[in-house]
Write an enzyme that holds these catalytic residues in place. Structure first.
Site, short mmCIF file in Angstrom:
data_model
loop_
_atom_site.label_atom_id
_atom_site.label_comp_id
_atom_site.label_asym_id
_atom_site.label_seq_id
_atom_site.Cartn_x
_atom_site.Cartn_y
_atom_site.Cartn_z
N CYS A 202 19.31 -4.12 23.50
CA CYS A 202 19.65 -2.88 24.23
C CYS A 202 19.17 -1.67 23.45
O CYS A 202 18.77 -0.66 24.03
CB CYS A 202 21.15 -2.80 24.46
SG CYS A 202 21.86 -4.34 25.06
N CYS B 177 17.61 -7.73 31.46
CA CYS B 177 18.84 -7.43 32.20
C CYS B 177 18.58 -6.52 33.39
O CYS B 177 19.46 -6.31 34.21
CB CYS B 177 19.84 -6.79 31.27
SG CYS B 177 19.19 -5.28 30.54
FE1 FES Z 1 20.70 -4.36 29.48
FE2 FES Z 1 22.05 -3.89 27.30
S1 FES Z 1 22.30 -5.56 28.63
S2 FES Z 1 20.34 -2.83 28.05
#
Ligand code: FES
Length: 143
Positions: free
Chosen positions: A103, A34
């Site tokens: 995460c 992400c």
């Molecule tokens: Fe990136 Fe949670 S979506 S750390």
């Protein structure tokens, strides 16, 4: 997305946010999936972690897990902090939705990266104590 009350609490009111200017160890890790980033600062006295602060440019679950992780290692020994797993952090938060598990890995990695930096500054090879910093399998699975 269904978050537990504890996750919502740590997300809306994160503990230990900030920086430690004279930190003994600083770890910065990023999530390849992400692009979120977490930075963790440790103050260490002997073998005790006397203070912890973190900053994250990440999602809500990353904020909540790093907040909980800092609470779980503050005042503890380095050995205890090294044993902290993302699973333990998730359990302390009453769980995370499956798509958010990766995460929580960021929080575990940030603690280990900061301890690794601490050992490097002490002239000790961190790999001997910490081993390789775990990378996030989940992230690669979801790529
Ligand atoms: Fe990136 Fe949670 S979506 S750390």
């Amino acid at each position: 997305m269904n978050y537990s009350e504890k996750v919502m609490d740590h997300f809306t009111n994160p503990r230990n946010v900030g920086e430690i200017p004279d930190a003994d160890g600083i770890g910065e890790v990023g999530n390849a999936k992400c692009g979120d980033i977490m930075k963790m600062y440790l103050k260490i006295d002997g073998d005790t972690i006397t203070d912890v602060k973190f900053k994250t440019f990440g999602c809500g679950a990353a904020v909540a897990t790093s907040s909980m992780a800092t609470e779980m290692i503050k005042g503890k020994t380095i050995d205890d902090a090294l044993k902290l797993t993302n699973k333990a952090v998730m359990e302390a938060l009453d769980g995370l939705p499956p798509v958010k598990v990766h995460c929580s890995v960021l929080a575990e990695e940030a603690v280990k990266a900061a301890l690794s930096d601490y050992y490097t500054k002490q002239g000790v090879d961190p790999k001997l104590i910490i081993g390789e910093i775990p990378s996030c399998e989940e992230c690669h699975e979801h790529d």
